[in-house]
Design an enzyme around this catalytic site. Structure first.
Site, mmCIF file in Angstrom:
data_model
loop_
_atom_site.group_PDB
_atom_site.id
_atom_site.type_symbol
_atom_site.label_atom_id
_atom_site.label_comp_id
_atom_site.label_asym_id
_atom_site.label_seq_id
_atom_site.Cartn_x
_atom_site.Cartn_y
_atom_site.Cartn_z
ATOM 1 N N ASP A 1 0.839 -1.206 0.000
ATOM 2 C CA ASP A 1 0.000 0.000 0.000
ATOM 3 C C ASP A 1 0.874 1.256 0.000
ATOM 4 O O ASP A 1 0.360 2.371 -0.100
ATOM 5 C CB ASP A 1 -1.014 -0.002 1.158
ATOM 6 C CG ASP A 1 -0.365 -0.051 2.520
ATOM 7 O OD1 ASP A 1 0.877 -0.192 2.594
ATOM 8 O OD2 ASP A 1 -1.093 0.059 3.526
ATOM 9 N N SER A 2 2.202 1.064 0.017
ATOM 10 C CA SER A 2 3.116 2.181 -0.226
ATOM 11 C C SER A 2 2.852 2.794 -1.599
ATOM 12 O O SER A 2 3.328 3.899 -1.885
ATOM 13 C CB SER A 2 4.575 1.713 -0.125
ATOM 14 O OG SER A 2 4.778 0.570 -0.931
ATOM 15 N N ASP B 1 -1.175 -6.028 -0.236
ATOM 16 C CA ASP B 1 -1.490 -5.410 1.060
ATOM 17 C C ASP B 1 -2.987 -5.178 1.206
ATOM 18 O O ASP B 1 -3.648 -4.720 0.263
ATOM 19 C CB ASP B 1 -0.802 -4.035 1.157
ATOM 20 C CG ASP B 1 0.433 -4.076 2.028
ATOM 21 O OD1 ASP B 1 0.595 -5.021 2.834
ATOM 22 O OD2 ASP B 1 1.256 -3.146 1.896
ATOM 23 N N LYS C 1 -1.249 -9.314 2.881
ATOM 24 C CA LYS C 1 -0.469 -8.858 4.045
ATOM 25 C C LYS C 1 -1.330 -7.887 4.832
ATOM 26 O O LYS C 1 -2.029 -7.057 4.242
ATOM 27 C CB LYS C 1 0.835 -8.193 3.609
ATOM 28 C CG LYS C 1 1.651 -7.637 4.795
ATOM 29 C CD LYS C 1 3.061 -7.277 4.416
ATOM 30 C CE LYS C 1 3.212 -5.934 3.727
ATOM 31 N NZ LYS C 1 2.750 -4.764 4.521
ATOM 32 N N GLU D 1 -1.279 -5.403 8.618
ATOM 33 C CA GLU D 1 -0.448 -4.842 9.690
ATOM 34 C C GLU D 1 -1.071 -5.116 11.049
ATOM 35 O O GLU D 1 -2.304 -5.093 11.191
ATOM 36 C CB GLU D 1 -0.295 -3.327 9.489
ATOM 37 C CG GLU D 1 0.440 -2.978 8.205
ATOM 38 C CD GLU D 1 0.649 -1.471 8.028
ATOM 39 O OE1 GLU D 1 0.374 -0.692 8.971
ATOM 40 O OE2 GLU D 1 1.099 -1.087 6.930
ATOM 41 N N GLU E 1 9.381 -4.267 10.317
ATOM 42 C CA GLU E 1 9.827 -2.990 9.736
ATOM 43 C C GLU E 1 10.337 -2.045 10.815
ATOM 44 O O GLU E 1 9.725 -1.893 11.883
ATOM 45 C CB GLU E 1 8.652 -2.326 8.992
ATOM 46 C CG GLU E 1 9.017 -0.956 8.405
ATOM 47 C CD GLU E 1 8.023 -0.420 7.387
ATOM 48 O OE1 GLU E 1 7.037 -1.118 7.071
ATOM 49 O OE2 GLU E 1 8.262 0.705 6.911
HETATM 50 O O1 KIV Z 1 3.578 -1.075 1.648
HETATM 51 C C1 KIV Z 1 4.704 -1.578 1.514
HETATM 52 O O2 KIV Z 1 5.386 -1.394 0.498
HETATM 53 C C2 KIV Z 1 5.208 -2.398 2.596
HETATM 54 C C3 KIV Z 1 6.654 -2.765 2.566
HETATM 55 C C4 KIV Z 1 7.487 -1.583 2.742
HETATM 56 C C5 KIV Z 1 6.973 -3.857 3.506
HETATM 57 O O3 KIV Z 1 4.482 -2.729 3.480
#
Ligand code: KIV
Length: 267
Positions: free
Chosen positions: A44-45, A83, A113, A115, A182
């Site tokens: 989600d970056s 994510d 994924k 969090e 992280e």
């Molecule tokens: O959103 C993302 O790119 C991430 C990574 C930096 C692990 O969660």
């Protein structure tokens, strides 16, 4: 690559060959990275990297599904994980299942994924028991930026360090097949890697992990400012600027296009 094959890379708390993960948001980037990676993460970056958003908070399911599907179309070897965006899974395990199953159906990805540690362990277990492989994410969790107060490294004080270790153990026991850790002190990463059975993928978490992940645009040198833990393997921002400058100069000098780039009737 499958979730069991990634999980199986760590045997008796040891990983012989470190696991390689990079982020990807587009089909072409996935094609370029795929041969070199065990996993591709549609992080989600993308909120910041692709959309210029101030954080990952505004990222939507629609964004994750569109980019997830593009990355799956560009990969054939690496496991693609997507994510779960902020707000799509925290309310309850059932809400998380609805969101995760939508992501898997619309993208074809092999895992999601999410969090969070102890608070999310029941959700990790709920999804894992219903056919959804889950990657955990503990330590610096960017979706919690408003609670954490920023993106600095976590676990400098003893109680927070202990909490991060407990978070990792909770998602490990709940069935996460690997765990992203992280932005933590090296000692915390080392302890987690030694104490959990799933592979630990570090980002800003030292070399004491079972694998490493970076945001691809960071490691390619696309941004002027990157966190301290990033190593730049290229300076793409400068190279793109040079190419754009050359194009602009040639257009203004009328030296592009030439006959090589011009359609003419065959003689
Ligand atoms: O959103 C993302 O790119 C991430 C990574 C930096 C692990 O969660």
């Amino acid at each position: 690559m499958t979730a069991p094959s990634i999980r199986g890379r760590k045997i008796d708390r040891q990983t012989e060959q470190p696991i390689v993960m990079l982020t990807a948001y587009t089909m072409r980037m996935a094609q370029l990275l795929d041969p070199h990676c065990d996993m591709l993460l549609v992080g989600d970056s993308l909120g910041q990297v692709i959309y210029g958003l101030p954080s990952t908070i505004p990222v939507t399911m629609e964004m994750m599904c569109a980019h997830g599907a593009a990355v799956v179309r560009g990969s054939w070897h690496a496991l693609v994980a997507v994510d779960m965006p902020f707000g799509s899974y925290e309310a309850s395990p059932a809400t998380a299942f609805e969101s995760a199953s939508r992501i898997m159906k619309e993208t074809g990805c092999a895992a999601v994924k999410l969090e969070g540690g102890e608070a999310m362990a029941p959700t990790v277990e709920f999804l894992s028991h219903r056919g959804i492989p889950v990657i955990g994410h503990v330590g610096l969790t960017p979706q919690a930026v408003n609670i954490l107060g920023g993106y600095g490294a976590r676990g400098r004080e003893h109680p927070e360090a202990e909490k991060i270790v407990a978070d990792a153990k909770a998602v490990d026991e709940a069935g996460a097949f690997c765990i992203v850790v992280e932005g933590v002190m090296e000692e915390i990463a080392e302890r987690i890697a030694a104490e959990v059975s799933a592979p630990v993928i570090g980002i800003g978490a030292s070399a004491k992990c079972d694998g490493q992940v970076l945001v691809t645009e960071d490691m390619l040198g696309m941004f002027e400012r990157t966190p301290r833990f990033v190593k730049r393997y290229d300076d793409l921002a400068a190279r793109i600027g040079d190419a754009a400058r050359s194009f602009a100069e040639e257009v203004r000098a009328r030296s592009f296009p030439t006959s090589d780039q011009t359609y003419r009737p065959k003689s």
